[in-house]
Structure formats: C-alpha cells, structure tokens
Design an enzyme around this catalytic site. Structure first.
Site, PDB file in Angstrom:
ATOM      1  N   THR A 189       0.891  -1.189   0.025  1.00  0.00           N
ATOM      2  CA  THR A 189       0.201  -0.019   0.055  1.00  0.00           C
ATOM      3  C   THR A 189       0.702   1.415  -0.065  1.00  0.00           C
ATOM      4  OG1 THR A 189      -1.787  -1.159   1.080  1.00  0.00           O
ATOM      5  CG2 THR A 189      -1.628   1.268   1.347  1.00  0.00           C
TER       6      THR A 189
ATOM      7  N   TYR B 202      -8.137   0.378  -3.962  1.00  0.00           N
ATOM      8  CA  TYR B 202      -6.719   0.812  -4.692  1.00  0.00           C
ATOM      9  C   TYR B 202      -5.959  -0.327  -5.287  1.00  0.00           C
ATOM     10  CZ  TYR B 202      -4.686  -0.472  -0.379  1.00  0.00           C
ATOM     11  OH  TYR B 202      -4.300  -1.355   0.546  1.00  0.00           O
TER      12      TYR B 202
ATOM     13  N   THR C  23       1.559  -4.611   4.090  1.00  0.00           N
ATOM     14  CA  THR C  23       1.476  -4.813   5.655  1.00  0.00           C
ATOM     15  C   THR C  23       0.822  -6.194   5.820  1.00  0.00           C
ATOM     16  OG1 THR C  23      -0.730  -3.655   5.497  1.00  0.00           O
ATOM     17  CG2 THR C  23       1.010  -2.399   6.164  1.00  0.00           C
ATOM     18  N   ASP C  24       0.325  -6.678   4.921  1.00  0.00           N
ATOM     19  CA  ASP C  24      -0.309  -8.022   5.274  1.00  0.00           C
ATOM     20  C   ASP C  24       0.423  -8.990   5.626  1.00  0.00           C
ATOM     21  OD1 ASP C  24      -2.694  -6.862   4.231  1.00  0.00           O
ATOM     22  OD2 ASP C  24      -2.908  -7.982   2.402  1.00  0.00           O
TER      23      ASP C  24
ATOM     24  N   LYS D  90       0.015  -7.956  12.500  1.00  0.00           N
ATOM     25  CA  LYS D  90      -1.109  -6.976  12.262  1.00  0.00           C
ATOM     26  C   LYS D  90      -2.289  -7.373  12.786  1.00  0.00           C
ATOM     27  CE  LYS D  90      -2.946  -5.072   8.090  1.00  0.00           C
ATOM     28  NZ  LYS D  90      -3.054  -4.864   6.446  1.00  0.00           N
TER      29      LYS D  90
ATOM     30  N   GLU E 132      -3.120 -30.214  27.563  1.00  0.00           N
ATOM     31  CA  GLU E 132      -4.157 -31.260  27.029  1.00  0.00           C
ATOM     32  C   GLU E 132      -3.851 -32.335  26.319  1.00  0.00           C
ATOM     33  OE1 GLU E 132      -8.441 -29.823  27.559  1.00  0.00           O
ATOM     34  OE2 GLU E 132      -7.353 -27.772  27.470  1.00  0.00           O
TER      35      GLU E 132
END
Ligand code: GLU
Length: 338
Positions: free
Chosen positions: A22, A35, A101-102, A174, A295
């Site tokens: 981005t 975008y 950023t992903d 993120k 567990e």
C-alpha cells in the site's frame, strides 16, 4: 564550507529496498478506499520524502512490485540475500524495506532469522495508499530512515516501524484490517517509539536473531513446504490429511485454546508424524505460550510446541529449521531459543 563537507561525508548510506504494498499503492481519488498495491516505484517513494536526503545518502532498489498477499519464497530469498550482501559488504550502513502490511510480520521475521548483520534493518509500510487523504506512508518512511541511521538500532535485529512505533520482528503482528495503528506486539509490547524522526528505545529483543541466529541466508537455496491447519469446533481432518498426502514436510497446527486440535484432526496429525511430517502445535488465540504436554500428550504423538509465536511466524521458523534437520528435539530447541 569545510564543516559542511565533513558533515556530507559523514552521512550514513541507507538503501531503500522496495517490494510493493500500500505504501506504493494508488487509488482513483483521495477518498477512494479501493486501490492497487505496488504501482508507485521506489524512486517516486523516495522523491515524496525529500527530508530523508538531509540525514542519509539514500539509494533505492526495486526488489519486487507486489501486494504482500502475493509474497513468496522466491522474493524472501532474493530480499534476504540482497540485504545480507549490502550490509556485510559495507555498501550500506542500514537498510529500509518498504513492504505491504499483510505479510510484513512474516518477511521481517524471515530476515531476522537469516541475515548476518547487526546493522539496522527496518521494515515500513502504510495503511493508506500514496494518493489517499492523510496518507501515512511518507511520515512512516521518514521515521524508518531515522531508525535505520540510529546507533541504538544496531544489534536489535530486524525492526518494524509503523505509526510512530518500533516493534521487534519476532513479536510484531497485524491486528486490525484497516486501522493505521494495526501493528502490535501482543506478548511483549513495542520496543521503541519514533516521533517525527526522534528515535527512542525502551527494550531489547532477547531471542536469537541475525548474527546469533542458527540460520544463514548464504546457505539456504530453497524452503520446504510447511502448511498451517486452522482449528475450529466441529472440525474435520480433511485439510490435515490433504496436506500430508500432498507432501507437506511440516505442519503448524493452529489449535483452539492452548493449541488443542479437534479429536479427529489430532489423530490425523499423529498419523502425519508417523509418516515423517514435523507437527508443531500452536494456538489460534493470538497471545500466550502454547505449552508442551498440556491437554495434548505431545510425548505420545511426537508433536512439538511453538512457544508463543503466532502460526505465521511459527511457519517461518519451522521452514528454516527443516532446512537443517528433522530431529524433533533440535527443532523444539530452536523454538525455545529463536
Ligand atoms: N494487501 C496489501 C499488501 O499487503 C495491502 C496492505 C498494505 O500494504 O497495507 O501489500
């Protein structure tokens, strides 16, 4: 005259390696939330923030031009190799990587584990594209370059600088799909702040990274397949079975609570271990440690536990671990130290 010549000579050299995202995205208008990532070149990114030329000699390189949901092994290997070359050859005093950023949390951790330099390596991105009203990219980039020239950033491993905060690559994730304050380190908190270029650190990352890591990018030519299997109520073992059948060398089981898979998935993963797949239990919760033999009887099934890494970071570490060994005790030790 002489003083300014000395000052110019003393400026650190910072390479900005652009991968897309981005920060390099553009939309139809300043208020358009749709975008396209990765349309603005590295030269234009640099030209948008002329202030960085006053504090460093800036050089730009385009590594890729993709939205980071397209990130892949080839770009990881190319990027880590180039960063390693620039820093170990002395060509760069620090590197800034612009990135979507992903998957920034995965790429930054990959470099944290594989680049052999203690010089600053700083990831930066944006949540608002370059043409958007109040775009966050330019100030984020200015701040990232300031972190990259900071003496205090030396030896801290790979850093992520977004929204005036500095995070360690191992910890950062993120947390919000659209907000500018999306990057958090939920288990440990941010390690510093950067306010209009004023850098302050408050903590040091202590897990092994960069020069102390067990991994070295110059020795890694390819990465094995490691899949993440996400758990839920009323689950079924189909995804686990297909991952094993289709050749996954490792599986991160993103279990419920303290890393608990649904019973039929547990058994399928156990069968995978018998076939040589390395299974690391992790949690879908997002914070806290996934503990061994809670567990789940890890000793009986031959499972490992991820400590407090999230699934996408555990996947990065397991891929790298599998380039060296399939010995489960050694891999568990890597999870407890990196
Ligand atoms: N999906 C895009 C990417 O990761 C947009 C996210 C961003 O950069 O903020 O590149």
């Amino acid at each position: 005259m002489l003083l300014s010549a000395v000052a110019a000579f003393a400026k650190p050299t910072i390479y900005i390696l652009a991968t897309g995202g981005t920060i390099a995205g553009s939309g139809a208008s300043a208020l358009d939330s749709s975008y396209t990532s990765g349309t603005v070149t590295v030269d234009k990114l640099i030209a948008a923030v002329p202030e960085i030329n006053k504090i460093a000699t800036i050089k730009g390189e385009q590594i890729s031009q993709i939205g980071s949901q397209e990130m892949n092994n080839e770009v990881w290997l190319k990027l880590a190799t180039r960063v390693n070359e620039l820093l170990t050859s002395g060509k760069a005093d620090g590197v800034v990587i612009t990135h979507g950023t992903d998957t920034m949390e995965e790429t930054s951790y990959f470099l944290d584990l594989t680049v052999k330099s203690d010089k600053p390596i700083v990831f930066v991105g944006a949540m608002r594209n370059s043409g958007s009203l109040s775009a966050d990219g330019p100030l984020n980039l200015f701040n990232a370059v300031n972190v990259a020239i900071s003496k205090e950033a030396v030896g801290k491993g790979v850093l992520v600088t977004m929204n005036d905060e500095i995070h360690a690559a191992r910890e950062v994730t993120k947390t919000n799909t659209t907000a500018v304050d999306t990057f958090k380190s939920p288990n440990s908190g941010k390690i510093g702040t950067v306010f209009y270029g004023n850098v302050k650190f408050y903590m040091n990352p202590i897990r092994k990274h960069t020069v102390n890591s067990a991994f070295d990018i110059t020795k890694i030519k390819e990465l094995p397949r490691v899949d993440i299997i996400y758990s839920h109520a009323n689950d079924n073992p189909d995804f686990a079975n297909i991952a094993i059948k289709n050749g996954a060398k490792g599986i991160i089981s993103s279990g419920m609570g303290n890393g608990n898979p649904f019973p039929t998935v547990l058994e399928a993963l156990g069968e995978g271990v018998k076939k040589g797949v390395v299974v690391v239990r992790d949690s879908r919760v997002g914070t806290g440690e996934t503990t061994l033999n809670g567990e789940v009887d890890d000793a009986k099934y031959g499972f490992l536990a991820s400590d407090n890494l999230n699934a996408q970071k555990a996947r990065v570490l397991l891929m790298l671990a599998l380039t060296q060994t399939t010995d489960k005790a050694k891999i568990q030790e890597l999870f407890l130290t990196h």
